[in-house]
Write an enzyme that holds these catalytic residues in place. Structure first.
Site, PDB file in Angstrom:
ATOM      1  N   HIS A   1       3.928  -8.178  -2.859  1.00 28.95           N
ATOM      2  CA  HIS A   1       3.612  -8.803  -1.339  1.00 28.95           C
ATOM      3  C   HIS A   1       2.522  -9.706  -1.363  1.00 28.95           C
ATOM      4  CE1 HIS A   1       1.219  -5.066  -0.821  1.00 28.95           C
ATOM      5  NE2 HIS A   1       0.753  -5.863  -0.093  1.00 28.95           N
TER       6      HIS A   1
ATOM      7  N   ASP B   1       7.113  -3.232  -6.227  1.00 32.35           N
ATOM      8  CA  ASP B   1       6.122  -4.032  -5.480  1.00 32.35           C
ATOM      9  C   ASP B   1       5.248  -4.536  -6.559  1.00 32.35           C
ATOM     10  OD1 ASP B   1       4.606  -5.446  -3.820  1.00 32.35           O
ATOM     11  OD2 ASP B   1       3.782  -4.082  -2.636  1.00 32.35           O
TER      12      ASP B   1
ATOM     13  N   SER C   1      -4.532  -4.336  -1.293  1.00 31.70           N
ATOM     14  CA  SER C   1      -3.202  -4.284  -1.800  1.00 31.70           C
ATOM     15  C   SER C   1      -3.382  -4.811  -3.287  1.00 31.70           C
ATOM     16  CB  SER C   1      -2.380  -5.271  -1.006  1.00 31.70           C
ATOM     17  OG  SER C   1      -2.091  -4.693   0.454  1.00 31.70           O
TER      18      SER C   1
END
Length: 274
Positions: A69, A116, A218
């Site tokens: 992402h 992811d 992230s």
């Protein structure tokens, strides 16, 4: 009276942040500053505007592993050996590399957050130093058991009321929680189902100091017993005891994809219908 109002303001700020935080973001809350260069595999990803936006892991001289992402941030540069962000341009330990190619996991689904994973190939090899080390993945990684204490690290936010990335690399310990527990209504982390390709981790005791990877962390590694087992993926709010963080688990399928992509820069897989 002034102190009471200040306490109330902080409480309201925390509540509003938890309610408004979007998914697909992650940060270190309640952690501590990492000793300089003690996590030499950490990578800091910069967007086209020159702002740090995500973390990652240096797997080899030319490959960095992060979260799929993060591609939304248009990553252009990877910085290795960073201790403090403000000094990273003049720090003699830091090495900067542009991104030559990017490989998103072929089965990544932004709607369900599964798979992811994202690999970035650097334009030039990174030289190993005391401040920069590769962290190759194990061929197989055991699914971390419930109760396992793991570490997450990154330069993400450290205060829910100040939406700025940390100048210092921070780390925090989190506890693995069973997927079945995380999928219960009480712990339900937004609309997403925690699958076997994910790891759920957060706070499980009564300690009021909740530590969490919740925008800026992230793509960073989830380390259990010194081994990277996952990638910081998503969550809702920050430091919310009933909303643990979720990490992409480095399953055998994921490791096979990583190894094949780094070796041949191609990978064919039939992805399940979501």
């Amino acid at each position: 009276m002034a102190r009471s109002l200040l306490a109330l303001a902080k409480t309201l700020c925390f509540i509003l942040h938890v309610q408004s935080c979007t998914c697909g973001e992650a940060e270190i809350i309640g952690g501590e500053k990492v000793k300089a260069h003690s996590l030499p595999h950490m990578a800091l990803l910069y967007n086209s505007k020159g702002n740090p936006v995500c973390g990652g892991t240096l797997l080899s001289s030319k490959w960095v592993l992060s979260a799929a992402h993060c591609i939304q941030s248009m990553i252009c540069t990877v910085r290795l050996g960073v201790d403090t962000v403000k000094n990273s341009k003049t720090d003699g330990f830091v090495q900067n590399r542009t991104v030559a190619r990017q490989y998103q996991h072929p089965c990544y689904n932004a709607d369900t957050k599964i798979h992811d994973l994202w690999l970035l190939k650097l334009s030039q090899a990174v030289e190993e130093t005391m401040a920069i080390k590769y962290l190759p993945l194990a061929n197989t990684i055991p699914d971390p058991k419930e109760g396992t204490i793991c570490m997450v690290a990154g330069w993400g936010m450290v205060n829910v009321c100040i939406k700025e990335m940390s100048d210092d690399l921070m780390s925090a310990n989190v506890t693995v929680i069973k997927r079945e527990t995380c999928n219960l209504t009480k712990y339900k982390n937004t609309k997403y189902t925690i699958t076997s390709d994910m790891v759920c981790a957060g706070a499980v005791d009564e300690n009021p100091d909740v530590r969490d990877a919740c925008s800026g962390d992230s793509g960073g590694p989830l380390m259990c017993n010194g081994v990277q087992v996952g990638i910081t993926s998503f969550g809702i709010g920050c430091a919310n005891r009933t909303k643990p963080g979720v990490y992409a688990f480095l399953s055998k399928q994921h490791i096979d994809w990583i190894n094949e992509t780094m070796k041949n820069e191609s990978y064919s897989e039939e992805c399940p219908t979501q």
